[in-house]
Write an enzyme that holds these catalytic residues in place. Sequence first.
Site, PDB file in Angstrom:
ATOM      1  CB  CYS A  32      -0.533  -0.055   1.166  1.00  0.00           C
ATOM      2  SG  CYS A  32      -2.542  -1.260   1.282  1.00  0.00           S
ATOM      3  CG  LEU A  33       1.646   3.455  -3.473  1.00  0.00           C
ATOM      4  CD1 LEU A  33       0.562   3.942  -4.746  1.00  0.00           C
ATOM      5  CD2 LEU A  33       3.092   2.940  -3.675  1.00  0.00           C
TER       6      LEU A  33
END
Length: 111
Positions: free
Chosen positions: A110-111
């Site tokens: 996940c960014l």
Amino acid sequence: MADITVNGCRIATDADGFLKDLKDWSPAVADALAANAGIELADSHWQLIHLVQRYYQQFGLSPAMRPLIKYAKLELGAEKGNSLYFLTHFPDSPAKLLSKIAGLPRPDNCL
């Protein structure tokens, strides 16, 4: 994001609001983290929080969205095991936000 204060205790978070020490998590901490995200936790939110915590206990990591949905479908059924259900409870990035509120580390992809 700065540290949060819950019941008079300072809880350390990283720049993205994830707990620095997973042992600091409690339902009150979850409520505070959710409030910072503009979410008021209802029973349906808690069901997903407990689900992602079980996933973490079972696999040793915070799930990305696709494995989380598969796990939810197995555990909760097709009605709740879909991305739309998660998006209505935890908007924008459900796996990331849910892991944060559940007191888990950021999912790897996940960014």
